[in-house]
Structure formats: structure tokens, C-alpha cells
Motif scaffolding. Structure first.
Motif, PDB file in Angstrom:
ATOM      1  N   ALA A  45      43.760   0.461 -19.603  1.00 21.49           N
ATOM      2  CA  ALA A  45      43.701   1.870 -19.158  1.00 21.49           C
ATOM      3  C   ALA A  45      42.433   2.553 -19.673  1.00 21.49           C
ATOM      4  N   GLU A  46      42.049   2.273 -20.910  1.00 12.75           N
ATOM      5  CA  GLU A  46      40.850   2.871 -21.487  1.00 12.75           C
ATOM      6  C   GLU A  46      39.593   2.360 -20.785  1.00 12.75           C
ATOM      7  N   ALA A  47      39.585   1.046 -20.449  1.00 15.52           N
ATOM      8  CA  ALA A  47      38.437   0.491 -19.741  1.00 15.52           C
ATOM      9  C   ALA A  47      38.286   1.121 -18.360  1.00 15.52           C
ATOM     10  N   LEU A  48      39.398   1.362 -17.662  1.00 15.15           N
ATOM     11  CA  LEU A  48      39.352   2.009 -16.351  1.00 15.15           C
ATOM     12  C   LEU A  48      38.857   3.452 -16.469  1.00 15.15           C
ATOM     13  N   ARG A  49      39.291   4.124 -17.550  1.00 17.21           N
ATOM     14  CA  ARG A  49      38.881   5.519 -17.717  1.00 17.21           C
ATOM     15  C   ARG A  49      37.386   5.633 -17.971  1.00 17.21           C
ATOM     16  N   ILE A  50      36.870   4.787 -18.843  1.00 13.42           N
ATOM     17  CA  ILE A  50      35.459   4.881 -19.218  1.00 13.42           C
ATOM     18  C   ILE A  50      34.549   4.457 -18.063  1.00 13.42           C
ATOM     19  N   THR A  51      34.963   3.407 -17.339  1.00 19.92           N
ATOM     20  CA  THR A  51      34.135   2.926 -16.225  1.00 19.92           C
ATOM     21  C   THR A  51      34.329   3.763 -14.960  1.00 19.92           C
ATOM     22  N   ARG A  52      35.361   4.646 -14.962  1.00 21.07           N
ATOM     23  CA  ARG A  52      35.670   5.501 -13.815  1.00 21.07           C
ATOM     24  C   ARG A  52      35.922   4.686 -12.538  1.00 21.07           C
ATOM     25  N   LEU A  53      36.567   3.520 -12.761  1.00 22.27           N
ATOM     26  CA  LEU A  53      36.945   2.693 -11.613  1.00 22.27           C
ATOM     27  C   LEU A  53      38.308   3.134 -11.096  1.00 22.27           C
ATOM     28  N   THR A  54      38.490   2.988  -9.796  1.00 18.35           N
ATOM     29  CA  THR A  54      39.777   3.301  -9.183  1.00 18.35           C
ATOM     30  C   THR A  54      40.365   2.015  -8.608  1.00 18.35           C
ATOM     31  N   MET A  55      41.569   1.712  -9.002  1.00 20.29           N
ATOM     32  CA  MET A  55      42.266   0.523  -8.514  1.00 20.29           C
ATOM     33  C   MET A  55      43.649   0.912  -8.045  1.00 20.29           C
ATOM     34  N   THR A  56      44.102   0.225  -7.001  1.00 20.76           N
ATOM     35  CA  THR A  56      45.487   0.404  -6.572  1.00 20.76           C
ATOM     36  C   THR A  56      46.383  -0.308  -7.571  1.00 20.76           C
ATOM     37  N   GLU A  57      47.668  -0.014  -7.536  1.00 19.05           N
ATOM     38  CA  GLU A  57      48.607  -0.682  -8.450  1.00 19.05           C
ATOM     39  C   GLU A  57      48.612  -2.191  -8.231  1.00 19.05           C
ATOM     40  N   ALA A  58      48.473  -2.597  -6.953  1.00 20.75           N
ATOM     41  CA  ALA A  58      48.441  -4.032  -6.645  1.00 20.75           C
ATOM     42  C   ALA A  58      47.199  -4.680  -7.247  1.00 20.75           C
ATOM     43  N   GLU A  59      46.053  -3.990  -7.151  1.00 22.57           N
ATOM     44  CA  GLU A  59      44.818  -4.524  -7.727  1.00 22.57           C
ATOM     45  C   GLU A  59      44.918  -4.629  -9.246  1.00 22.57           C
ATOM     46  N   LYS A  60      45.537  -3.628  -9.859  1.00 18.28           N
ATOM     47  CA  LYS A  60      45.714  -3.660 -11.317  1.00 18.28           C
ATOM     48  C   LYS A  60      46.555  -4.862 -11.745  1.00 18.28           C
TER      49      LYS A  60
END
Length: 458
Positions: free
Chosen positions: A416-431
Motif C-alpha cells: 500500500a505504501e509503495a502504491l501511494r508513493i509511486t501514485r500508481l492506480t491498480m484495480t483490485e484484480a491487478e493488485k
């Protein structure tokens, strides 16, 4: 101390009180017939045979060894028939056991290849398979035993060449009577009697063959029947007994081995084990409960001064309480310290038996016990091979404790922290897919100096 190999007349005396677990496992793996295990007058134990025969990896080595020995034993006859009668080794069940052949085939193991037209080629293939698979048997032997020495017993010298196989066959044929139960193994045959007579003799010779000396004889022998009988008689004559342990001056692993060495049916009158402990003693005392059926009570003492323990005072006070309030008439004291002598003199009507460590108990203390008619024994002399369980449990317990204090990581928070810092958007399936593909397979990497890092799959 080194044990010298002597004549057969003195063999029983020198190797008395030994265990037979190791020799039974070796006997199984080299293919000693089952009837030998079933004979109560022979060293190999039927119980060990059943344990080993229940494992695929050991069964495979056993049947490979049986076939190799059969070929060595009948080398000239089989070789002649292959040359003059053009027979395949598969068509000679009278020389090569069909049962072992069928078993190996059922496991998908074939040592007879179409390209192999000569007998030595079959032996080379057997040697190759045994060399590749013998390490699968390593978990069945204790960590303290040098596995390389055991492994060598199954590796034929120069066994991947025609010369090596023929030399091995010649050596075996000339000294067949010197091989244990006439089964082939890699050693320089000599007149040593039955090298699988018991564990003490076997490991003594095994280490000597490799220019080494084996000294830890309590791992392959047990205390004398006289000592065991004296302890059991002491317990049997008691109304109620307790074991009182000074943890500061005792070894938890040796005590565990001692308790395991006593027949539980003869320890029924021991109501509990009282462990007098403090924060400075080994953590293994805290898991002794898991390795005995006797109730264990932990009594943790504090220190008034950092260098002054109150264990001896509390031990004496509690023992007196047990005697006068709980009507305990017999005490087994486990300690190599002389401070418990005050307890013995304080309870003249109680019975005492003392367990000490050979090197830690003073001569004066042992003399005082003997002059007072108090039986004592050495817990060092009890078979310690059965204490491996508590040693491993204690080791893993401390390693898990260290890990708990050293590593605090939540991979969900990390992701979650990596997604926040990189400002990437992923669907739940992609996650979920990313998590399963890259995070779940993460593993530890340990460098040559023991430093640990965590690596993600890329």
C-alpha cells in the motif's frame, strides 16, 4: 578417552551398555536380511527395521544395496553366464533377487540399460544411482554423527570405472567373511569381528578408519543396568517422591536424557519435578514439560544482588514444605553444587538420591555422599542421543524469539505504501495478481557473512 579394540573375549566388557540404533540403520541400508532383525540374539533391532522400511528413500537404498551385494557375491558366475550363454541379468533371479528388482521398477528405477552388455556396466549404474540417492538418508542419522563417514560406506572406490568395480568385487570375494553379515560396503576388511556389534564399537571404528577419534560415548551408550536398577529401586521403595532440580548447576539436556532413559512405569511414584530457576539459566528449562510425562513446576527466583542467587535457599525451603506438608518421603536431587548438603542434613527422616555431572561435582562432595550412604549417579552416563529433541526445540524457540524481535514487516502495508508513493492506480484484480506473482514468492537471501536481506521476485 579412546577405546581400544581388543579380542573377542573382552569385547562384551568393553562395549557394554551400548545402544544399537545406528548399527540397525546401517544394517538395514546395506541390505542385511530381515530375519537377522527378527532374531533377538542379533544386534540389529526389529523396531528400527520397521521404521526404516516405512520410508521410500531408505527402502530404495536398501534394495539397491541388496542387488549390488548379490552381484558382488556371484560376480564370476553371472559374468560367465552373460559371456557364454548370452543371458541378461534380468533372467538370473537365483543370483539377483527378483523382489528387489521388482521394487526398484515400481519406483521407476532401472539400472539395466540396453547399452549395458557387460556386468561391470550394471555395477557402475548401481553405483551412480546409490551415489545420487544416499544423501536422501541423511535425515535419519543424528547431527552429531559425521555424515561424510556414513556416506563413504555406500560409495564404491573408483566405482564408475571397470577397474574400480572389478577391484571391489575381488576384494569382497577374498574377504567375504569379514564383511558385516557378508553384505557389501566400502571399507578395508579386517578381522574386527562383527563391526555392527553395537553403536559404540561401530562409531569407534568408523571414525578410526577416517583418521579421526570418536569421544562422545554417551551418545552411543547408556548408563549401566546397575545404576538404572538402583534408581528404580529407590523410587519403588518410596511412598511419594519428587525430583528437585537446581537449574543453575544442572544441564537441561542431560536431565532430559536421564528422564527418557528411565522406564515411565517405574517412575509413577514421582509426583512432580520442581525446577528452581532464575533468569540467568538456560531457556531450555522452560520447555522441559514437553519431554516428560511427569508434572513440572517452575519456581523462578529473584536476585537480591546481581551476583547472589537465592535458588539454594528457596530449594531447601520448598523441599521441607514438601516433606512436612505433602508427606514426600523421597527426594531425587539434581545438582552438582554442594549447597544442597544443608537440605539433606535438615531432613534426617527423608530419603535422598543425588544426580550429578561427573566433572562438576567435587571429590569431597562425592565422598561425603558415599560415607552417608546416599546413592549418587552421573547424568552424563545416560544415553544422550534421545535428548536431540529438546536441543532442537530450545534452539528453534530462541531463533523464533530473535526473529520476532528483529523483523517487523507487514507486506500489505508495504504494498500500500509503495502504491501511494509511486501514485500508481491498480484495480483490485491487478493488485491480487501482482501480490501473488511478486510479493508472495519473496524470500530471504543470506550472504557469506550471515547477513540477511529480503528479495522480491522480479
Amino acid at each position: 578417552m579412546d577405546i581400544a579394540i581388543s579380542s573377542d573375549s573382552n569385547e562384551k566388557k568393553i562395549y557394554q551398555d551400548s545402544t544399537h540404533e545406528l548399527v540397525s540403520k546401517i544394517a538395514y541400508l546395506i541390505g542385511v536380511p530381515k530375519r537377522i532383525f527378527e532374531n533377538i540374539h542379533e544386534p540389529p533391532e526389529q523396531e528400527v527395521f520397521a521404521q526404516m522400511d516405512n520410508e521410500k528413500s531408505t527402502r530404495i537404498i536398501r534394495h539397491l544395496s541388496i542387488i549390488r551385494t548379490s552381484i558382488q557375491r556371484n560376480y564370476r558366475t553371472i559374468n560367465r553366464k552373460m559371456k557364454t550363454e548370452y543371458l541378461s541379468i534380468l533372467s538370473m533371479p537365483e543370483y539377483v533377487p527378483a523382489e528387489s528388482m521388482r521394487y526398484l521398477e515400481s519406483e521407476g528405477i532401472y539400472f539395466v540399460k540396453k547399452s549395458s552388455t557387460k556386468l561391470f556396466q550394471h555395477i557402475i549404474e548401481l553405483n551412480r544411482i546409490i551415489s545420487n540417492r544416499i544423501n536422501n538418508c541423511k535425515p535419519f542419522f543424528p547431527l552429531w554423527l559425521n555424515w561424510k563417514y556414513i556416506q563413504d560406506l555406500f560409495i564404491m572406490p573408483d566405482g564408475f570405472s571397470e577397474t574400480g568395480t572389478k577391484n571391489a568385487a575381488t576384494l569382497y570375494y577374498q574377504h567375504k567373511q569379514d564383511y558385516p553379515y557378508q553384505m557389501y560396503m566400502n571399507w578395508n576388511p579386517s578381522n574386527e569381528g562383527n563391526i555392527l556389534y553395537n553403536d559404540k564399537k561401530f562409531v569407534t571404528l568408523l571414525y578410526r578408519w577416517h583418521g579421526d577419534t570418536f569421544t562422545e560415548y554417551n551418545r552411543v551408550s547408556d548408563v549401566s543396568t546397575y545404576v538404572k536398577g538402583s534408581i528404580q529401586e529407590f523410587i519403588g521403595d518410596s511412598t511419594q517422591a519428587v525430583i528437585v532440580v537446581d537449574c543453575e548447576n544442572s544441564d537441561p539436556y542431560k536431565l532430559c536424557a536421564t528422564l527418557k532413559g528411565l522406564d515411565y512405569r517405574n517412575t509413577a511414584k514421582i509426583s512432580r519435578i520442581l525446577l528452581f530457576d532464575d533468569i540467568h539459566t538456560a531457556s531450555a528449562w522452560r520447555i522441559l514439560d514437553n519431554f516428560t510425562k511427569i508434572s513440572v513446576e517452575h519456581i523462578l527466583t529473584e536476585r537480591v544482588k546481581q551476583n547472589k542467587s537465592l535458588v539454594d535457599i528457596k530449594l531447601t525451603a520448598r523441599a521441607c514444605q514438601e516433606h512436612y506438608q505433602n508427606h514426600v518421603d523421597s527426594f531425587i536431587i539434581v545438582s552438582s553444587d554442594s549447597d544442597y548438603w544443608g537440605l539433606i542434613s535438615s531432613l534426617p527422616e527423608a530419603r535422598f538420591l543425588v544426580m550429578v555431572e561427573r566433572e562438576k561435582c567435587s571429590h569431597a562432595m562425592k565422598q561425603a555422599l558415599a560415607e552417608s550412604g546416599i546413592f549418587y549417579c552421573y547424568i552424563d552416563d545416560f544415553y544422550s542421543g534421545n535428548a536431540d529433541g529438546i536441543k532442537m526445540s530450545a534452539l528453534f524457540k530462541e531463533m523464533y524469539r530473535y526473529l520476532d524481535h528483529s523483523i517487523h514487516l507487514n507486506v500489505n502495508d508495504m504494498f500500500a505504501e509503495a502504491l501511494r508513493i509511486t501514485r500508481l492506480t491498480m484495480t483490485e484484480a491487478e493488485k491480487r495478481q501482482f501480490y501473488d506473482k511478486y510479493i508472495r514468492p519473496m524470500h530471504l537471501v543470506i550472504d557469506s557473512e550471515g547477513n540477511v536481506s529480503i528479495e522480491l521476485k522480479r
